[in-house]
Design a protein around this motif. Sequence first.
Motif, short mmCIF file in Angstrom:
data_model
loop_
_atom_site.label_atom_id
_atom_site.label_comp_id
_atom_site.label_asym_id
_atom_site.label_seq_id
_atom_site.Cartn_x
_atom_site.Cartn_y
_atom_site.Cartn_z
N ALA A 138 63.33 -14.40 135.29
CA ALA A 138 62.83 -14.62 136.66
C ALA A 138 61.33 -14.91 136.64
O ALA A 138 60.64 -14.62 135.66
CB ALA A 138 63.12 -13.40 137.52
N LYS A 139 60.86 -15.46 137.74
CA LYS A 139 59.42 -15.72 137.88
C LYS A 139 58.76 -14.46 138.43
O LYS A 139 59.14 -13.97 139.51
CB LYS A 139 59.24 -16.89 138.86
CG LYS A 139 57.79 -17.34 138.99
CD LYS A 139 57.70 -18.58 139.89
CE LYS A 139 56.24 -18.92 140.15
NZ LYS A 139 56.12 -19.97 141.19
N VAL A 140 57.79 -13.92 137.71
CA VAL A 140 57.13 -12.70 138.16
C VAL A 140 55.64 -12.97 138.34
O VAL A 140 55.05 -13.77 137.62
CB VAL A 140 57.34 -11.51 137.19
CG1 VAL A 140 58.83 -11.25 136.95
CG2 VAL A 140 56.64 -11.74 135.87
N SER A 141 55.06 -12.29 139.32
CA SER A 141 53.63 -12.46 139.61
C SER A 141 52.80 -11.59 138.67
O SER A 141 53.33 -10.75 137.94
CB SER A 141 53.34 -12.04 141.05
OG SER A 141 53.41 -10.62 141.17
N ALA A 142 51.49 -11.78 138.70
CA ALA A 142 50.59 -10.84 138.02
C ALA A 142 50.63 -9.51 138.77
O ALA A 142 50.92 -9.46 139.97
CB ALA A 142 49.18 -11.40 138.01
N ALA A 143 50.32 -8.42 138.07
CA ALA A 143 50.27 -7.11 138.71
C ALA A 143 49.04 -7.02 139.61
O ALA A 143 47.98 -7.56 139.28
CB ALA A 143 50.22 -6.02 137.66
N GLU A 144 49.21 -6.36 140.76
CA GLU A 144 48.11 -6.21 141.71
C GLU A 144 48.09 -4.74 142.16
O GLU A 144 49.11 -4.23 142.61
CB GLU A 144 48.37 -7.13 142.91
CG GLU A 144 47.27 -7.17 143.93
CD GLU A 144 47.62 -8.10 145.11
OE1 GLU A 144 46.80 -8.21 146.03
OE2 GLU A 144 48.73 -8.69 145.10
N SER A 145 46.95 -4.10 142.02
CA SER A 145 46.83 -2.71 142.47
C SER A 145 46.39 -2.67 143.92
O SER A 145 45.48 -3.39 144.33
CB SER A 145 45.84 -1.94 141.59
OG SER A 145 46.42 -1.75 140.31
#
Lengths: 134, 134
Positions: free
Chosen positions: B28-35
């Motif tokens: 799947a297409k996953v985004s960068a992690a964001e806190s």
Amino acid sequence: MIGRLNHVAVAVESVEKASAVYRDALGAKVSAAESLPEHGVTVVFVELPNTKIELLEPYGENSPIAGFVAKNAAGGIHHVCYEVDDIISARDQLKATGARVLGDGEPRIGAHGKPVLFLHPKDFCGTLIELEQA
Amino acid sequence: MIGRLNHVAVAVESVEKASAVYRDALGAKVSAAESLPEHGVTVVFVELPNTKIELLEPYGENSPIAGFVAKNAAGGIHHVCYEVDDIISARDQLKATGARVLGDGEPRIGAHGKPVLFLHPKDFCGTLIELEQA
């Protein structure tokens, strides 16, 4: 590999009561209940604009969701189902990563009349995943 | 009342590891992690054609998902989020049915910058439901 979220399955003691929650409190369109003896469940579909919620009640003595419902009297999310274009290719790719496919690894015909497989929750973030051929 | 399934939230110990599962095993297409310190989570979005999976990792000392992750080391489905057109009207209709809205019942600004409310799982088939104004 994975495509659309086909459905989220919620297992409950009574689809009649759960239907009332989704229809009367949440204002959603729900189907009539349908028993699927060969799958050990009675199912109600909650139709959302972009996907479905499936309300599942144990049916018969060997229901695959009986244990879950016994442990979760209020009900709970049982699994999510992702569509794949080719279930054999998806299975083989997953097995090559070391992921566990449940049962004997051969697709069965699921509740929608299409080949399905289930993946081991411990290999997928604690989530029971059903793959369904689109 | 409820509209689209906005997302399914999966709480995990590590979004880095969970991202790898969704990206590398499930393709799947996953985004960068964001806190999001104000929400006590680090989030990764898994983009599906019709909805999203949100992978959530506890952030900070008062994360609202810390207890869940402590109890579910492998991770697990934490909540589902349905869109509503008018969150105040939805809340008032739900309260009129006797359903419990969590907290003080006033919408907060959620992780997508829109007003959200959470509903008591015991009133909704054992499922923690987030409502988000569309």
